[in-house]
Enzyme design. Sequence first.
Site, PDB file in Angstrom:
ATOM      1  N   ASP A   1     -79.720  58.185   2.669  1.00  0.00           N
ATOM      2  CA  ASP A   1     -79.092  56.774   1.461  1.00  0.00           C
ATOM      3  C   ASP A   1     -78.421  56.170   2.651  1.00  0.00           C
ATOM      4  OD1 ASP A   1     -76.601  58.823   1.605  1.00  0.00           O
ATOM      5  OD2 ASP A   1     -75.876  58.403  -0.240  1.00  0.00           O
TER       6      ASP A   1
ATOM      7  N   ASP B   1     -74.279  59.939   3.390  1.00  0.00           N
ATOM      8  CA  ASP B   1     -73.500  61.075   2.802  1.00  0.00           C
ATOM      9  C   ASP B   1     -74.702  62.210   1.645  1.00  0.00           C
ATOM     10  OD1 ASP B   1     -73.567  59.606   0.232  1.00  0.00           O
ATOM     11  OD2 ASP B   1     -71.124  59.863  -0.429  1.00  0.00           O
TER      12      ASP B   1
ATOM     13  N   SER C   1     -73.884  53.300  -1.751  1.00  0.00           N
ATOM     14  CA  SER C   1     -74.197  54.221  -1.445  1.00  0.00           C
ATOM     15  C   SER C   1     -76.016  54.178  -1.339  1.00  0.00           C
ATOM     16  CB  SER C   1     -74.657  55.445  -2.216  1.00  0.00           C
ATOM     17  OG  SER C   1     -74.111  57.089  -2.442  1.00  0.00           O
TER      18      SER C   1
ATOM     19  N   ASP D   1     -75.442  55.277   2.487  1.00  0.00           N
ATOM     20  CA  ASP D   1     -74.057  55.491   3.830  1.00  0.00           C
ATOM     21  C   ASP D   1     -74.193  57.024   4.699  1.00  0.00           C
ATOM     22  OD1 ASP D   1     -73.728  57.049   1.077  1.00  0.00           O
ATOM     23  OD2 ASP D   1     -71.552  56.915   1.033  1.00  0.00           O
TER      24      ASP D   1
END
Length: 449
Positions: free
Chosen positions: A242, A246, A103, A244
Amino acid sequence: MVRQLFGTDGVRGTANTWPMTAEMALKIGAAAGRYFRNDGSNGHRVVIGKDTRLSGYMFENALTAGLTSTGMNVFLLGPVPTPAVGMLTTSIRADVGIMISASHNPHQDNGIKFFGPDGFKLNDAAEAEIEALVASEVEPAQANNIGRAKRIDDGRFRYAERLKSTFPPGLRLTGLKVVIDCANGAAYKVAPEVLWELGATVIEVGTRPDGFNINDRVGSTHTRTAAETVVSHGADIGICLDGDADRVIILDENGEEADGDQLMALMAARLAGAERLAGGTLVATVMSNLGLEHFLAARGLNLHRTRVGDRYVVEAMRAGGFNLGGEQSGHIVMTDYATTGDGLLAGLQVLAAMVESGKPASELVRQFTRVPQMLKNVRYGAGAAPLEMPRVSAAIADGEARLNGSGRLVIRKSGTEPLIRVMAEAEDEVLLADVVDEIVAAVQEAAAG
């Protein structure tokens, strides 16, 4: 069973350090394969996505080896956002989806998180069973039942089409100048493509990953570069994802930040106005600002709080039949469209509000006045347990007594990093700072031994 591998968002740690080693990833893959291929047939499938970290290659191969050794067929998506894995798990009719990502963490970290066949993150019970299998001796498949691996080249295009379908029909982003910061992460290709195809003038930040620069002075946790770009280019908005993709932080035309609380307030008001906010309820965590709660209450809407972690937000949403939730950090979950937080999807909803209302971002993403809030993190070493120390318990009790119902105090251990997070809210900012600083000092002393 005490969970050692799985935290609040899968398995996470520094690459090539336990538990994020190639050997452990192979074991996790084999354990997941045994868990999901529970009838011995050869038709079981898993999709694997990743972000742009150098270690992603290693973990992708190790997981594939473990999964195929137990008879699972693997579909490799390459770099795609986490929500794309949730979506493609269902569209490919897979038994499980896996995202390799840490993340918003720096490049040296990585993680493994799982999605069930419905596209939602696995619950604690399923993760506990997989962890138990990791600790046992997983029996491999017979030689003629070993699984196959196949690369899926159009995964991000499928995801892009799904995203565009969530944007109101007939609307275009023509005339809007959008800065998109992809954190040199998983959305570095798909996010600019989607915005451009919807008609925006796109200015890219953080779209040149090299395996090491993910989240490095860019992205939702480092918005300064994007903010300077918004101002220098006279952009209408900045969308900061960010690693990833999400989560999202929005920048208005002045480069000022709007966090997840402000975005949830905007979306809740819009959905409620269209009579589409299920149960008149927004689901958020204990970290969301009191100002959000007051904003909703003034409109006859409810705030349902959960423990920290977007998976717990989603669990509460599913249990209550609610369709909007998220976290202050920028995870926004809209289950009408997606099964997990989706930063680009949330950004598109803000853009739709701008187009439909004709209002600037600065007006739309300032829905309420925040109650003063302070959050400080204290890092601790391996084996330490600061929250169990009497001096910390005493400091927390004293802080609660001093707030005396005039504010909130939330002390918690991070599920993804060795941190104690100390958060408080109060209208009296001097009192707020004193309470937080005293608790932080106690935690630091306890952590130092």
